[in-house]
Design a protein around this motif. Structure first.
Motif, PDB file in Angstrom:
ATOM      1  N   TYR A  52       0.807  -1.224   0.064  1.00 26.57           N
ATOM      2  CA  TYR A  52      -0.086   0.043  -0.035  1.00 26.57           C
ATOM      3  C   TYR A  52       0.710   1.189   0.100  1.00 26.57           C
ATOM      4  N   TYR A  53       0.467   2.157  -0.955  1.00 27.69           N
ATOM      5  CA  TYR A  53       1.316   3.630  -1.024  1.00 27.69           C
ATOM      6  C   TYR A  53       0.081   4.753  -0.835  1.00 27.69           C
ATOM      7  N   LEU A  54       0.177   5.974  -0.318  1.00 33.20           N
ATOM      8  CA  LEU A  54      -0.769   7.032  -0.505  1.00 33.20           C
ATOM      9  C   LEU A  54       0.221   8.144  -0.464  1.00 33.20           C
ATOM     10  N   GLN A  55      -0.483   9.013  -1.278  1.00 31.38           N
ATOM     11  CA  GLN A  55       0.502  10.515  -1.518  1.00 31.38           C
ATOM     12  C   GLN A  55      -0.471  11.498  -1.632  1.00 31.38           C
ATOM     13  N   SER A  74      -3.550   6.775  -4.185  1.00 32.38           N
ATOM     14  CA  SER A  74      -3.172   5.458  -3.323  1.00 32.38           C
ATOM     15  C   SER A  74      -3.035   4.354  -4.206  1.00 32.38           C
ATOM     16  N   LEU A  75      -2.301   3.578  -4.066  1.00 29.41           N
ATOM     17  CA  LEU A  75      -2.033   2.168  -4.794  1.00 29.41           C
ATOM     18  C   LEU A  75      -2.045   0.984  -3.886  1.00 29.41           C
ATOM     19  N   SER A  76      -2.919   0.139  -4.016  1.00 33.82           N
ATOM     20  CA  SER A  76      -3.073  -1.163  -3.394  1.00 33.82           C
ATOM     21  C   SER A  76      -2.735  -2.234  -4.239  1.00 33.82           C
ATOM     22  N   LEU A 148      -6.585   4.417  -6.825  1.00 30.58           N
ATOM     23  CA  LEU A 148      -7.324   5.590  -6.219  1.00 30.58           C
ATOM     24  C   LEU A 148      -6.956   6.738  -6.598  1.00 30.58           C
ATOM     25  N   ASN A 149      -7.540   7.478  -7.636  1.00 28.36           N
ATOM     26  CA  ASN A 149      -7.298   8.860  -7.667  1.00 28.36           C
ATOM     27  C   ASN A 149      -8.325   9.735  -6.993  1.00 28.36           C
ATOM     28  N   PHE A 150      -8.024  10.829  -6.186  1.00 26.84           N
ATOM     29  CA  PHE A 150      -9.083  11.207  -5.067  1.00 26.84           C
ATOM     30  C   PHE A 150      -9.033  12.844  -5.363  1.00 26.84           C
ATOM     31  N   TYR A 151     -10.173  13.585  -5.530  1.00 26.05           N
ATOM     32  CA  TYR A 151     -10.020  14.941  -5.343  1.00 26.05           C
ATOM     33  C   TYR A 151     -10.907  15.443  -4.228  1.00 26.05           C
TER      34      TYR A 151
END
Length: 188
Positions: A52-55, A74-76, A148-151
């Motif tokens: 798991y990664y989150l930026q 994020s990338l899972s 997951l691309n999130f705005y």
């Protein structure tokens, strides 16, 4: 098993939140991103477990304590979990939140295995947040993952009513731009 994995992942995220000193572009997507003609700077990252990664990026001058806009990727990595699994988990979370947040509402759209969750939440009378989640299956360095691309866009206090009145005109543009962003994660 999937519930245990998701619970563990969420617990690790909470425990690790804001515990690092250095901001690292783990996903190699850039220290800056552009959205809605605004430059966003990488301000926070997290890699609590191997899968798991989150930026997160904020416009210059904004902080996590009081931001108006935020971009997140994020990338899972998972061979067994699907995009639908992550979407269903978010929908369950929002359904639960609706019990205590009268502002909470959401719509889910699907297109060719990619999903958009368009939702709104609040903390009562002080903050309203409109969010767009774009879930999609990806392959990164030969491994299956969910990206997951999130705005997120927030309004506070006296700005809430004008913000809510302007949402109808803005949401479609946010969704279109977010889903068309060429964010390609890489591991080096």
């Amino acid at each position: 098993m999937k519930k245990i994995v998701l619970s563990l992942l969420m617990a690790l995220i909470c425990v690790m939140a804001f515990s690092q000193d250095k901001v690292v572009d783990y996903l190699h997507v850039g220290k800056t991103l552009k959205f809605q003609d605004k430059k966003f700077e990488l301000k926070w990252c997290q890699h609590p477990i191997e899968a798991y990664y989150l930026q997160e990026w904020l416009p210059k001058g904004e902080t996590f304590d009081n931001y108006e806009q935020m971009l997140s990727v994020s990338l899972s990595f998972s061979e067994s979990l699907s995009v639908q699994f992550f979407v269903d988990a978010k929908v369950r979370e929002l359904e639960e939140r609706k019990k205590s947040d009268k502002c909470c509402n959401f719509l889910v759209y699907e297109n060719n295995g990619e999903y958009i969750i368009d939702f709104m939440v609040s903390d009562g009378a002080d903050v309203v947040e409109a969010d767009i989640h774009h879930y999609k299956p990806v392959v990164v360095d030969g491994k299956k993952a969910i990206q997951l691309n999130f705005y997120s866009h927030r309004a506070y206090g006296d700005d809430i009513i004008p913000f809510l009145e302007s949402l109808k005109d803005k949401k479609t543009g946010w969704i279109n731009e977010l889903t068309q962003m060429k964010i390609v994660c890489k591991m080096k």
